[in-house]
Design an enzyme around this catalytic site. Structure first.
Site, mmCIF file in Angstrom:
data_model
loop_
_atom_site.group_PDB
_atom_site.id
_atom_site.type_symbol
_atom_site.label_atom_id
_atom_site.label_comp_id
_atom_site.label_asym_id
_atom_site.label_seq_id
_atom_site.Cartn_x
_atom_site.Cartn_y
_atom_site.Cartn_z
ATOM 1 N N CYS A 182 29.758 50.497 20.882
ATOM 2 C CA CYS A 182 29.939 49.280 20.304
ATOM 3 C C CYS A 182 29.457 49.667 18.731
ATOM 4 O O CYS A 182 29.487 50.580 18.199
ATOM 5 C CB CYS A 182 29.272 48.341 21.177
ATOM 6 N N ARG A 228 37.485 45.211 13.816
ATOM 7 C CA ARG A 228 36.572 46.344 13.272
ATOM 8 C C ARG A 228 36.949 47.595 13.898
ATOM 9 O O ARG A 228 37.046 48.630 13.059
ATOM 10 C CB ARG A 228 35.143 45.889 13.717
#
Length: 283
Positions: A238, A181
């Site tokens: 995050c 990611r």
């Protein structure tokens, strides 16, 4: 290196203190949607005796469409008080994964001035594996308390603050998402977000600081943060502000002072979905 007893409490110590005056046990269980698990339903079915449930989705800022954003101070104080939590309580937070969502609730409480908040080392899985008592009766209503907040605003980073530190280099942004990611090789689980990372951000996947549902040992943590200068200010980020708190916990355990840390509450859900923010791919 920080004495971990300031951040973590053992299952043995908690078991010996169940029912002690001033002790508040908080079940912070929350799971990613793909897991098809409900933290609240699991708490209702079984919990450490006396535990209340802090739902990070329900007790969140509803004025934004960003997930589980920190409540305003007065709303947070009301919510915490309704759960029987005061800022002077001896608070122990745990979750059903071992170490995943508990640090997020620990962070919420600490930035609003709770004086004693620790995370149960190993969480509910370790507690259950040791055969310690569980309450499976219908949860009782908590006895309300008064929570008087003291806001540590510098510990909460918004989009403008993150853009500023990326521009002037005054802090390092550390991203807890997985490598695929971070590099933009995997699609984001939330629709509408660009893939990649902030320019200059460092990748420390939260999985590298957790081992078997517990905070990894100091050597593993040191290795995980090898590319991060721990003497400079750090902003943790995050996907949506949950695992960023795990990195914060890990950094504190390595001795990074709290006054050099901030958490980007909106994290990639905000940055990756905002028009005009810079996004890069690769390492």
């Amino acid at each position: 290196m920080t004495d971990r007893s300031r951040l973590l409490v053992s299952t043995e110590d908690l078991a010996a203190r169940i029912g002690a005056p001033g002790l508040v046990i908080v079940d912070a269980s929350w799971y990613m949607p793909a897991e098809n698990r409900s933290g609240r339903a699991e708490w209702e079915a079984e919990r450490i005796p006396g535990a209340v449930h802090f739902d990070i989705d329900a007790l969140a800022d509803r004025t934004t469409d960003l997930p589980h954003m920190l409540l305003a101070a007065d709303a947070f104080a009301a919510a915490a008080g309704a759960l029987g939590i005061s800022e002077d309580a001896d608070i122990v937070v745990y979750d059903g994964a071992g170490l995943f969502s508990a640090p997020r609730v620990w962070w919420n409480l600490t930035v609003y001035g709770a004086k004693s908040v620790r995370i149960l080392d190993g969480g509910l899985p370790k507690w259950k594996a040791e055969g310690r008592p569980l309450d499976t009766s219908a949860p009782a209503a908590p006895k309300p308390a008064t929570f008087t907040p003291t806001v540590d605003a510098a510990r909460i980073a918004d989009l403008a603050a993150v853009a500023a530190v990326l521009s002037d280099g005054s802090a390092t942004v550390v991203d807890a998402r997985g490598p695929a990611r971070f590099r933009g090789e995997a699609a984001e689980p939330r629709p509408g977000l660009r893939a990649g990372h902030m320019p200059g951000a460092r990748n420390v996947p939260f999985s590298t600081v957790v081992a078997d549902g517990r905070l990894a040992d100091p050597a593993a943590l040191t290795a995980a943060f090898a590319a991060v200068d721990l003497d400079r200010p750090i902003v943790t980020s995050c996907g949506s502000g949950v695992s960023a708190a795990i990195l914060w916990l890990a950094l504190e355990s390595l001795g990074v002072p709290r006054d050099r840390l901030a958490l980007y509450d909106g994290s990639w859900t905000e940055w990756g979905g905002a028009p005009g923010t810079a996004v890069v791919t690769g390492d």
